[in-house]
Write a protein that holds these residues in place. Sequence first.
Motif, PDB file in Angstrom:
ATOM      1  N   UNK A   1     -37.510   4.078 -20.207  1.00 46.41           N
ATOM      2  CA  UNK A   1     -36.440   3.224 -19.521  1.00 46.41           C
ATOM      3  C   UNK A   1     -35.532   4.266 -18.525  1.00 46.41           C
ATOM      4  N   UNK A   2     -35.267   5.166 -19.007  1.00 50.13           N
ATOM      5  CA  UNK A   2     -34.654   6.241 -18.445  1.00 50.13           C
ATOM      6  C   UNK A   2     -35.356   6.568 -17.204  1.00 50.13           C
ATOM      7  N   UNK A   3     -36.559   7.034 -17.161  1.00 50.60           N
ATOM      8  CA  UNK A   3     -37.554   7.436 -16.004  1.00 50.60           C
ATOM      9  C   UNK A   3     -37.206   6.257 -15.118  1.00 50.60           C
ATOM     10  N   UNK A   4     -37.559   4.934 -15.496  1.00 50.76           N
ATOM     11  CA  UNK A   4     -37.490   3.915 -14.587  1.00 50.76           C
ATOM     12  C   UNK A   4     -36.151   3.227 -14.179  1.00 50.76           C
TER      13      UNK A   4
ATOM     14  N   UNK B   1     -32.742  12.382 -24.791  1.00 49.61           N
ATOM     15  CA  UNK B   1     -33.867  11.984 -25.316  1.00 49.61           C
ATOM     16  C   UNK B   1     -34.321  12.855 -26.500  1.00 49.61           C
ATOM     17  N   UNK B   2     -34.722  12.417 -27.488  1.00 47.87           N
ATOM     18  CA  UNK B   2     -35.049  13.357 -28.805  1.00 47.87           C
ATOM     19  C   UNK B   2     -36.451  13.807 -28.368  1.00 47.87           C
ATOM     20  N   UNK B   3     -36.756  15.069 -28.912  1.00 52.57           N
ATOM     21  CA  UNK B   3     -38.023  15.463 -28.730  1.00 52.57           C
ATOM     22  C   UNK B   3     -39.116  14.623 -29.415  1.00 52.57           C
ATOM     23  N   UNK B   4     -40.139  14.465 -28.775  1.00 46.71           N
ATOM     24  CA  UNK B   4     -41.029  13.678 -29.262  1.00 46.71           C
ATOM     25  C   UNK B   4     -42.442  14.181 -29.389  1.00 46.71           C
TER      26      UNK B   4
ATOM     27  N   UNK C   1     -38.727   5.975 -29.201  1.00 44.44           N
ATOM     28  CA  UNK C   1     -38.009   7.064 -28.492  1.00 44.44           C
ATOM     29  C   UNK C   1     -38.659   7.277 -27.130  1.00 44.44           C
ATOM     30  N   UNK C   2     -40.009   6.710 -27.149  1.00 40.09           N
ATOM     31  CA  UNK C   2     -40.999   6.826 -25.875  1.00 40.09           C
ATOM     32  C   UNK C   2     -40.431   5.884 -25.081  1.00 40.09           C
ATOM     33  N   UNK C   3     -39.925   4.694 -25.847  1.00 43.06           N
ATOM     34  CA  UNK C   3     -39.337   3.512 -24.800  1.00 43.06           C
ATOM     35  C   UNK C   3     -38.140   4.094 -24.257  1.00 43.06           C
TER      36      UNK C   3
ATOM     37  N   UNK D   1     -51.373  -2.447 -31.567  1.00 48.72           N
ATOM     38  CA  UNK D   1     -49.890  -1.954 -32.018  1.00 48.72           C
ATOM     39  C   UNK D   1     -49.166  -3.210 -31.923  1.00 48.72           C
ATOM     40  N   UNK D   2     -48.650  -3.769 -32.817  1.00 53.22           N
ATOM     41  CA  UNK D   2     -47.596  -4.680 -32.930  1.00 53.22           C
ATOM     42  C   UNK D   2     -46.428  -4.365 -32.400  1.00 53.22           C
ATOM     43  N   UNK D   3     -45.740  -5.493 -31.645  1.00 51.37           N
ATOM     44  CA  UNK D   3     -44.176  -5.038 -31.238  1.00 51.37           C
ATOM     45  C   UNK D   3     -43.394  -4.421 -32.360  1.00 51.37           C
ATOM     46  N   UNK D   4     -43.363  -4.897 -33.713  1.00 52.12           N
ATOM     47  CA  UNK D   4     -42.579  -4.063 -34.715  1.00 52.12           C
ATOM     48  C   UNK D   4     -43.014  -2.743 -34.884  1.00 52.12           C
ATOM     49  N   UNK D   5     -44.594  -2.385 -34.792  1.00 53.52           N
ATOM     50  CA  UNK D   5     -44.859  -1.130 -34.888  1.00 53.52           C
ATOM     51  C   UNK D   5     -44.295  -0.277 -33.831  1.00 53.52           C
ATOM     52  N   UNK D   6     -44.206  -0.880 -32.402  1.00 54.84           N
ATOM     53  CA  UNK D   6     -44.181  -0.138 -31.228  1.00 54.84           C
ATOM     54  C   UNK D   6     -42.520   0.265 -31.572  1.00 54.84           C
TER      55      UNK D   6
END
Length: 522
Positions: free
Chosen positions: A245-248, A3-6, A239-241, A228-233
């Motif tokens: 996802x990796x954590x879950x 995962x990239x540095x966030x 990267x946070x998603x 926050x719209x889904x497009x914006x997310x």
Amino acid sequence: MEIQQLKRCPVGIQTFSEIIENNYVYVDKTEYVYRLTHSDAKYFFLSRPRRFGKSLLTSTLRCYFEGRRDLFKGLAIDRLETEWAESPVLHFDMSLAKHVDKDTLESMLGFQLSQYEKIYGKSDGANKLNDRLTSLIIRVNELTGLKVVVLIDEYDAPLLDVMHEERDLPVLRNVMRNFYSPLKACDPYLRFVFLTGITKFSQLSIFSELNNISNISMDDPYAAICGITEKEMLEHLDGYIERLAEKLGLPHDEAVRKLKERYDGYHFTWPSPDIYNPFSLLNAFSKNKIDNYWFGSGTPTYLIEMLRKYDVTPQEIGQRETLASAFDAPTERLLNITPLLYQSGYITIKDKDEETGLYILDIPNAEIRTGLMESLLPNYLASRTEQGMTLVAKMYRAILRNNIDNALTLMQQFLLTVPYCDNTDYEGHYQQLFYVIFTLFGMYVDVEVRTPRGRVDIVMRAGGKLYVIEMKLNRSAADAISQIDLKDYPSRFALCGLPIAKVGINFDSGKRTITDWKIEQC
């Protein structure tokens, strides 16, 4: 995957300059700032639920009007704005004046005025709050030669917790009315006025005197100005998603589905993009965990009080149809609780019938649904909430394991923890309690479900099964099952694709609990 540095998530940070200067992640809303500041109107009002980004938007407007172009480098407004004309800004934050009496409110308003009076001076004859604000606006204009920008964030904060009180509301409302009254008289000295809030108090001078104020709360161009719209997310926060996802241990798309189910679903006009709760979404990314963050930050006491005042049962909170004029009504003229539920963010627009103009309103998402029920449960349990919540968790576990018999045994114990209260000798009381408990599980629950031959008390989907539940008071579980069979309720759900179980339950009003139940597979 790596995962990239966030960047850090700005949880609880509402100051635009702090977010930019400290390199927090920022979802770019500056195109809306440009649109707003270059429109034909001068006075604006925006209503959005608490912790939905109103304060950050107000702070962004302040930085824009102060001409701090360096903060906007690379953002949408940087390529749109060509002039960057500076203006003096008077920024008032009314969120500081919550839970106060008249004297404290006047003192806090006076303190905010004094901070600007130290800069621009104070007229000797201006002692009352409205006179001080009038004098300040005129003085700023004279000293700078520029028209003044007035930003008022959370204008209604001092009134929210007393809106159900006949004694304190008029007193505090008069204080606020006097404070806001100069805005109309000072029009020649003003460049731009922007107010945010949750509700509309029509008897404040803002709405009764500023008849030219533009309420952009339901305007299509500003549907996504906060949140926050889904497009914006997906554009700004993907990267946070990936990290979540990796954590879950989930695929990316499944993580998005879980986020959508928990935090999405807001619409402030129709049609509108799906809007996520920004406070919850950023908390989930910051903590790398899905949880009920918005509700956990505090359920306003006024909501519970108003639910009692309007005698709204838990299952009546969602699934409402109404005209826009009704659910956007001023607070002092409420005929029902719909406007307050909508403005506070507990229900939102889900659809619109173009033929009738009726809006369909419902609870936005899983966080709000479970949070509401958790807040309402203490009304049934009083001081035994912790014990009751433990039993609720055990019931959830039993139902997930398809052990409805064990769940009802726990329900029997649960009801014995409920202190005695009035009006428990009717079937609807237990139906309400069932609805609250099962909704807390996050399962699909509906009440009074229509079928061709009658109405089913409760329909619940859980653990890969559909439960058709009929309740009786002071009769027998066998009578309940007989009604299910007589009315042939299960046939209404034959195409659902799930195994169906019939559940008959009898309550004893004297013992105030379940006395017997019967379960049959279809």
